[in-house]
Design a protein around this motif. Structure first.
Motif, PDB file in Angstrom:
ATOM      1  N   LEU A  95     -16.571  -0.348   7.400  1.00  0.00           N
ATOM      2  CA  LEU A  95     -15.788  -1.046   6.384  1.00  0.00           C
ATOM      3  C   LEU A  95     -14.336  -1.098   6.815  1.00  0.00           C
ATOM      4  CD1 LEU A  95     -17.291   0.582   3.146  1.00  0.00           C
ATOM      5  CD2 LEU A  95     -17.708  -1.741   3.988  1.00  0.00           C
ATOM      6  N   ASP A  96     -13.661  -2.211   6.504  1.00  0.00           N
ATOM      7  CA  ASP A  96     -12.251  -2.371   6.861  1.00  0.00           C
ATOM      8  C   ASP A  96     -11.385  -1.784   5.748  1.00  0.00           C
ATOM      9  OD1 ASP A  96      -9.781  -3.048   7.749  1.00  0.00           O
ATOM     10  OD2 ASP A  96     -10.089  -5.227   7.671  1.00  0.00           O
ATOM     11  N   VAL A  97     -10.763  -0.650   6.025  1.00  0.00           N
ATOM     12  CA  VAL A  97      -9.935   0.028   5.020  1.00  0.00           C
ATOM     13  C   VAL A  97      -8.454  -0.069   5.361  1.00  0.00           C
ATOM     14  CG1 VAL A  97     -11.782   1.629   4.414  1.00  0.00           C
ATOM     15  CG2 VAL A  97     -10.183   2.250   6.228  1.00  0.00           C
ATOM     16  N   THR A  98      -8.101  -0.917   6.332  1.00  0.00           N
ATOM     17  CA  THR A  98      -6.730  -0.993   6.843  1.00  0.00           C
ATOM     18  C   THR A  98      -5.711  -1.319   5.756  1.00  0.00           C
ATOM     19  OG1 THR A  98      -7.551  -1.685   9.010  1.00  0.00           O
ATOM     20  CG2 THR A  98      -5.217  -2.076   8.544  1.00  0.00           C
ATOM     21  N   ALA A  99      -5.990  -2.328   4.945  1.00  0.00           N
ATOM     22  CA  ALA A  99      -5.020  -2.748   3.928  1.00  0.00           C
ATOM     23  C   ALA A  99      -4.692  -1.609   2.973  1.00  0.00           C
ATOM     24  CB  ALA A  99      -5.554  -3.956   3.157  1.00  0.00           C
ATOM     25  N   SER A 100      -5.706  -0.856   2.595  1.00  0.00           N
ATOM     26  CA  SER A 100      -5.486   0.272   1.690  1.00  0.00           C
ATOM     27  C   SER A 100      -4.686   1.375   2.373  1.00  0.00           C
ATOM     28  CB  SER A 100      -6.829   0.813   1.206  1.00  0.00           C
ATOM     29  OG  SER A 100      -6.633   1.886   0.298  1.00  0.00           O
ATOM     30  N   LEU A 101      -5.049   1.687   3.629  1.00  0.00           N
ATOM     31  CA  LEU A 101      -4.348   2.764   4.349  1.00  0.00           C
ATOM     32  C   LEU A 101      -2.886   2.424   4.584  1.00  0.00           C
ATOM     33  CD1 LEU A 101      -6.969   3.839   7.051  1.00  0.00           C
ATOM     34  CD2 LEU A 101      -6.469   4.929   4.861  1.00  0.00           C
ATOM     35  N   GLU A 102      -2.569   1.143   4.696  1.00  0.00           N
ATOM     36  CA  GLU A 102      -1.201   0.734   4.983  1.00  0.00           C
ATOM     37  C   GLU A 102      -0.434   0.348   3.720  1.00  0.00           C
ATOM     38  OE1 GLU A 102      -1.371  -2.153   8.120  1.00  0.00           O
ATOM     39  OE2 GLU A 102      -2.133  -0.695   9.580  1.00  0.00           O
ATOM     40  N   SER A 103      -0.881   0.875   2.586  1.00  0.00           N
ATOM     41  CA  SER A 103      -0.182   0.623   1.319  1.00  0.00           C
ATOM     42  C   SER A 103       0.779   1.757   1.004  1.00  0.00           C
ATOM     43  CB  SER A 103      -1.195   0.488   0.173  1.00  0.00           C
ATOM     44  OG  SER A 103      -1.845   1.735  -0.057  1.00  0.00           O
ATOM     45  N   THR A 104       1.805   1.438   0.245  1.00  0.00           N
ATOM     46  CA  THR A 104       2.754   2.470  -0.188  1.00  0.00           C
ATOM     47  C   THR A 104       2.050   3.534  -1.022  1.00  0.00           C
ATOM     48  OG1 THR A 104       4.566   0.869  -0.193  1.00  0.00           O
ATOM     49  CG2 THR A 104       4.907   2.883  -1.448  1.00  0.00           C
ATOM     50  N   GLU A 105       1.061   3.124  -1.799  1.00  0.00           N
ATOM     51  CA  GLU A 105       0.328   4.070  -2.646  1.00  0.00           C
ATOM     52  C   GLU A 105      -0.338   5.159  -1.808  1.00  0.00           C
ATOM     53  OE1 GLU A 105      -2.031   6.086  -5.550  1.00  0.00           O
ATOM     54  OE2 GLU A 105      -0.070   5.131  -5.516  1.00  0.00           O
ATOM     55  N   LYS A 106      -1.023   4.786  -0.727  1.00  0.00           N
ATOM     56  CA  LYS A 106      -1.703   5.797   0.085  1.00  0.00           C
ATOM     57  C   LYS A 106      -0.698   6.662   0.836  1.00  0.00           C
ATOM     58  CE  LYS A 106      -5.837   4.928  -1.205  1.00  0.00           C
ATOM     59  NZ  LYS A 106      -5.420   4.070  -2.336  1.00  0.00           N
ATOM     60  N   PHE A 107       0.439   6.095   1.187  1.00  0.00           N
ATOM     61  CA  PHE A 107       1.511   6.901   1.787  1.00  0.00           C
ATOM     62  C   PHE A 107       1.961   7.977   0.807  1.00  0.00           C
ATOM     63  CE2 PHE A 107       6.181   7.401   2.493  1.00  0.00           C
ATOM     64  CZ  PHE A 107       6.119   8.042   3.718  1.00  0.00           C
ATOM     65  N   MET A 108       2.150   7.578  -0.455  1.00  0.00           N
ATOM     66  CA  MET A 108       2.555   8.538  -1.478  1.00  0.00           C
ATOM     67  C   MET A 108       1.473   9.587  -1.720  1.00  0.00           C
ATOM     68  SD  MET A 108       4.470   6.022  -4.201  1.00  0.00           S
ATOM     69  CE  MET A 108       4.884   7.337  -5.331  1.00  0.00           C
ATOM     70  N   VAL A 109       0.210   9.168  -1.698  1.00  0.00           N
ATOM     71  CA  VAL A 109      -0.900  10.109  -1.869  1.00  0.00           C
ATOM     72  C   VAL A 109      -0.870  11.162  -0.776  1.00  0.00           C
ATOM     73  CG1 VAL A 109      -3.406  10.324  -1.656  1.00  0.00           C
ATOM     74  CG2 VAL A 109      -2.435   8.627  -3.205  1.00  0.00           C
ATOM     75  N   ALA A 110      -0.648  10.737   0.473  1.00  0.00           N
ATOM     76  CA  ALA A 110      -0.620  11.685   1.597  1.00  0.00           C
ATOM     77  C   ALA A 110       0.507  12.695   1.425  1.00  0.00           C
ATOM     78  CB  ALA A 110      -0.463  10.926   2.915  1.00  0.00           C
ATOM     79  N   LEU A 111       1.689  12.227   1.023  1.00  0.00           N
ATOM     80  CA  LEU A 111       2.826  13.130   0.814  1.00  0.00           C
ATOM     81  C   LEU A 111       2.558  14.110  -0.315  1.00  0.00           C
ATOM     82  CD1 LEU A 111       4.203  11.096   2.708  1.00  0.00           C
ATOM     83  CD2 LEU A 111       6.224  11.192   1.234  1.00  0.00           C
ATOM     84  N   ILE A 112       2.017  13.611  -1.421  1.00  0.00           N
ATOM     85  CA  ILE A 112       1.764  14.453  -2.585  1.00  0.00           C
ATOM     86  C   ILE A 112       0.666  15.466  -2.292  1.00  0.00           C
ATOM     87  CG2 ILE A 112       0.952  14.458  -4.978  1.00  0.00           C
ATOM     88  CD1 ILE A 112       2.313  11.615  -5.186  1.00  0.00           C
ATOM     89  N   ASP A 113      -0.409  15.013  -1.668  1.00  0.00           N
ATOM     90  CA  ASP A 113      -1.499  15.931  -1.313  1.00  0.00           C
ATOM     91  C   ASP A 113      -0.994  17.065  -0.422  1.00  0.00           C
ATOM     92  OD1 ASP A 113      -3.456  14.619  -2.747  1.00  0.00           O
ATOM     93  OD2 ASP A 113      -4.788  14.295  -1.041  1.00  0.00           O
ATOM     94  N   ALA A 114      -0.180  16.725   0.575  1.00  0.00           N
ATOM     95  CA  ALA A 114       0.344  17.742   1.497  1.00  0.00           C
ATOM     96  C   ALA A 114       1.240  18.736   0.765  1.00  0.00           C
ATOM     97  CB  ALA A 114       1.113  17.078   2.636  1.00  0.00           C
ATOM     98  N   ALA A 115       2.081  18.233  -0.145  1.00  0.00           N
ATOM     99  CA  ALA A 115       2.984  19.117  -0.887  1.00  0.00           C
ATOM    100  C   ALA A 115       2.216  20.058  -1.806  1.00  0.00           C
ATOM    101  CB  ALA A 115       3.984  18.288  -1.692  1.00  0.00           C
ATOM    102  N   LEU A 116       1.177  19.543  -2.469  1.00  0.00           N
ATOM    103  CA  LEU A 116       0.362  20.381  -3.346  1.00  0.00           C
ATOM    104  C   LEU A 116      -0.333  21.480  -2.542  1.00  0.00           C
ATOM    105  CD1 LEU A 116      -1.259  17.645  -5.628  1.00  0.00           C
ATOM    106  CD2 LEU A 116       0.500  19.291  -6.292  1.00  0.00           C
ATOM    107  N   ALA A 117      -0.886  21.108  -1.392  1.00  0.00           N
ATOM    108  CA  ALA A 117      -1.569  22.087  -0.547  1.00  0.00           C
ATOM    109  C   ALA A 117      -0.592  23.154  -0.061  1.00  0.00           C
ATOM    110  CB  ALA A 117      -2.220  21.381   0.644  1.00  0.00           C
TER     111      ALA A 117
END
Length: 249
Positions: A95-117
């Protein structure tokens, strides 16, 4: 008050550690606690790189602004925002997930997930009698950090956490008044009240520094923040993030 709350409220940054390694069990418990943190939609968009190699830690210390405690600790954990794993998941499922991975939302998710961990890891470490210091200085030169840690595209080292046995306990820094931080039901926009509270806080911080340094320093919090923000810092970040396929669309 229970022990967990006492541990959290007793937090302070430790910058001098004993020359003593952590056991494998300690490291595993800290990482397990990090993984137990909440994560958006079960994405788990982070990776933790534990740096124990002396040469790598010394290079990271240099890149972080010659901060000795980045090298002199039991373990240096680097928390990364990681969408590479999710890209692989897309390929596995064809499946092509590129558009989702390159969204500001997923960038924010990665930052938030890392901070919580990271905060879970920090509490776990402190509950074991260890000390720690968060290190944002690794973002001074992320290209070199990336080479050193061999991170692929869609993985960004965000910050480090130096962990070890405290060789010297520091004083606990006074935090902002709760009324500046906690607003009920809506953001309270009483600027006059904010200024009054910050003025009182300035006095507290100035006294803290004056006592801690025996009169060599007594700057106010607002003075410290304004002077820092007046200087441009890490202005390459947008280009670096986009070059690593976090395109912020």
């Amino acid at each position: 008050m229970n022990q967990i709350i006492e541990t959290i409220l007793n937090h302070r940054s430790i910058r001098k550690f004993e020359d003593k390694p952590l056991s494998e069990e300690q490291i595993e418990k800290i990482i397990a606690c990090a993984q137990s943190a909440s994560t958006a939609s079960y994405i788990q968009a982070y990776t933790i790189i534990g740096v124990t190699d002396k040469g790598k830690k010394e290079k990271l210390a240099e890149l972080a602004g010659n901060q000795a405690y980045v090298a002199e600790n039991s373990i240096f954990l680097v928390f990364c925002g990681d969408l590479h794993r999710l890209e692989l998941a897309g390929k596995m499922e064809e499946l092509d997930v590129t558009a989702s991975l390159e969204s500001t939302e997923k960038f924010m998710v990665a930052l938030i997930d890392a901070a919580l961990a990271a905060q879970n890891a920090a509490i776990a470490a402190e509950s074991m009698g260890l000390g720690l210091c968060y290190i944002g200085g690794i973002r001074n030169n992320l290209s070199e950090v990336q080479k050193l840690l061999k991170t692929p595209e869609r993985v960004i080292p965000l910050f480090g956490v130096a962990i070890g046995y405290p060789a010297k306990m520091t004083d606990k820094k006074p935090r902002l008044p709760m009324s500046n931080i906690y607003h009920e039901n809506e953001y309270k926009q009483n600027e006059e009240q904010f200024v009054a509270e910050l003025t009182e806080y300035n006095d507290v911080i100035s006294s803290y520094y004056e006592s801690r340094t025996k009169g060599k320093r007594k700057d106010r919090w607002t003075e410290q923040m304004a002077n820092m923000l007046q200087q441009k810092s890490r202005m390459y970040m947008k280009e670096y993030v986009q070059a690593n396929k976090f395109d912020l669309k």
